[in-house]
Design an enzyme around this catalytic site. Structure first.
Site, PDB file in Angstrom:
ATOM      1  N   LYS A   1      27.870 -14.900  16.698  1.00  0.00           N
ATOM      2  CA  LYS A   1      28.818 -15.909  17.176  1.00  0.00           C
ATOM      3  C   LYS A   1      29.554 -16.480  15.978  1.00  0.00           C
ATOM      4  O   LYS A   1      28.957 -17.083  15.085  1.00  0.00           O
ATOM      5  CB  LYS A   1      28.066 -17.004  17.913  1.00  0.00           C
ATOM      6  CG  LYS A   1      28.973 -18.108  18.425  1.00  0.00           C
ATOM      7  CD  LYS A   1      28.193 -19.070  19.300  1.00  0.00           C
ATOM      8  CE  LYS A   1      29.055 -20.230  19.745  1.00  0.00           C
ATOM      9  NZ  LYS A   1      28.277 -21.201  20.531  1.00  0.00           N
TER      10      LYS A   1
ATOM     11  N   LYS B   1      30.724 -12.719  20.026  1.00  0.00           N
ATOM     12  CA  LYS B   1      31.598 -13.770  20.535  1.00  0.00           C
ATOM     13  C   LYS B   1      32.427 -14.360  19.403  1.00  0.00           C
ATOM     14  O   LYS B   1      31.853 -14.639  18.359  1.00  0.00           O
ATOM     15  CB  LYS B   1      30.707 -14.842  21.144  1.00  0.00           C
ATOM     16  CG  LYS B   1      31.439 -16.025  21.671  1.00  0.00           C
ATOM     17  CD  LYS B   1      30.465 -17.015  22.199  1.00  0.00           C
ATOM     18  CE  LYS B   1      31.216 -18.291  22.449  1.00  0.00           C
ATOM     19  NZ  LYS B   1      30.368 -19.400  22.631  1.00  0.00           N
TER      20      LYS B   1
HETATM   21  C1  PBG Z   1      28.049 -23.814  22.891  1.00  0.00           C
HETATM   22  C2  PBG Z   1      29.065 -22.802  23.291  1.00  0.00           C
HETATM   23  C3  PBG Z   1      30.428 -22.695  22.916  1.00  0.00           C
HETATM   24  C4  PBG Z   1      30.960 -21.654  23.697  1.00  0.00           C
HETATM   25  C5  PBG Z   1      29.913 -21.135  24.457  1.00  0.00           C
HETATM   26  N1  PBG Z   1      28.758 -21.840  24.172  1.00  0.00           N
HETATM   27  C6  PBG Z   1      31.288 -23.511  22.039  1.00  0.00           C
HETATM   28  C7  PBG Z   1      31.045 -23.747  20.624  1.00  0.00           C
HETATM   29  O1  PBG Z   1      30.249 -23.078  19.963  1.00  0.00           O
HETATM   30  O2  PBG Z   1      31.688 -24.671  20.150  1.00  0.00           O
HETATM   31  C8  PBG Z   1      32.407 -21.212  23.696  1.00  0.00           C
HETATM   32  C9  PBG Z   1      32.881 -20.560  24.924  1.00  0.00           C
HETATM   33  C10 PBG Z   1      34.348 -20.450  25.085  1.00  0.00           C
HETATM   34  O3  PBG Z   1      35.155 -20.812  24.202  1.00  0.00           O
HETATM   35  O4  PBG Z   1      34.747 -19.986  26.158  1.00  0.00           O
HETATM   36  N2  PBG Z   1      27.653 -23.835  21.590  1.00  0.00           N
END
Ligand code: PBG
Length: 290
Positions: free
Chosen positions: A163, A216
């Site tokens: 991520k 992601k």
């Molecule tokens: C929680 C999380 C996030 C997303 C999914 N789980 C945001 C972040 O890390 O700030 C992003 C999902 C999206 O942008 O559609 N940590």
């Protein structure tokens, strides 16, 4: 299909950056999820917006928390839907970080216990799989052993393994009310320039017991999806995040591109790169398009 569940009754609060997606109270969520089930959608991913936030994110692991209540209702009304939950503290902490803060910094190791507790409480409320998205080191192992200790040995972990610290989460943070109140997430999320680190992070999650690994965002990281596909045998998930969706929606609203074609092309590219599972805000529309 991702859903944002919020307190109240009869609440459908449309989200500016994520047109067609709204924060829903549990009753409205049940209605929407039932429709998804009827359309042939097999799985939903739940995010919670709690009544109150605090330093320790206690709403995340409260047995009567918003996601736990939503799970019980969905379990009852949508028996065929697979219920996945995002496991993170950022929607529940007053400071908006994904872990707890000690001396002005996110404390990785102290956060693990709370993240693991959140996962167990989701499964006890009816989740079929848990998706830790906080990016703390060691969280997959912590979640696995907490689930096993609670006798939940069959519950799979879908790990947000690679991520990135991305600008494309903007609309989500508005939807989930989870923007960090100070600093950013670069201390725990990954550097967009680095692909080998993604493979190391995935390998660690696999060794800690992840059953599915996720990359992601998706579209700016197709090479990472491909590299993961070539290296690992586990199912690969990809998250077509809020900013990727919002870009297309905003252009389509101005008549600059055809939404259906652009969405299908984007999702096809994510599959082509090697994803087995795709999380996307287009899921419901996709079910009617295909
Ligand atoms: C929680 C999380 C996030 C997303 C999914 N789980 C945001 C972040 O890390 O700030 C992003 C999902 C999206 O942008 O559609 N940590």
């Amino acid at each position: 299909m991702p859903f944002f569940v919020c307190p109240g009754e009869g609440v459908v609060r449309p989200l500016e950056g994520l047109s067609a997606i709204a924060q829903l109270s549990v009753d409205e969520l049940v209605r929407e999820a039932s429709e998804c089930e009827r359309l042939g959608i097999s799985a939903v991913l739940l995010f919670g917006i709690p009544e109150e936030k605090d330093e320790e994110g206690s709403g995340a692991y409260d047995d009567d928390g918003i996601v736990q209540r939503a799970l019980r209702a969905l379990r009852e009304h949508c028996p065929r839907l697979l219920l996945l939950t995002d496991v993170c503290l950022c929607e529940y902490t007053s400071h908006g970080h994904c872990g707890i803060i000690r001396d002005g910094e996110v404390d990785n190791d102290e956060s693990l216990e709370l993240i693991a507790r959140t996962a167990v409480s989701h499964v006890e409320a009816g989740a079929d799989a848990v998706c830790p998205s906080d990016m703390m080191d060691g969280r997959v192992g912590a979640v696995r052993s907490a689930l096993d200790d609670a006798g939940l040995t069959h519950t799979p972990i879908v790990a947000y393994s690679a991520k990135y610290a991305s600008a494309f989460y903007g609309p989500f943070r508005e939807a989930a009310e989870s923007a960090p109140s100070f600093g950013d997430r670069r201390g725990y999320q990954m550097d967009p320039a680095n692909v080998r680190e993604a493979l190391r992070e995935i390998a660690l999650d696999v060794s800690e017991g992840a059953d599915v690994v996720m990359v992601k965002p998706a579209l700016p990281y197709l090479d990472v999806i491909r590299a993961a596909r070539e290296r690992f045998d586990l199912p690969i998930a990809a998250y077509n995040v809020s900013g990727e969706y919002a870009m297309v929606k905003a252009s389509a609203a101005r008549g600059w591109l055809d939404e259906r074609q652009a969405a299908l092309e984007s999702l096809t590219a994510i599959k082509r790169a090697g994803a087995d599972l795709v999380v996307t805000y287009w899921t419901k529309e996709l079910a009617t398009w295909l």
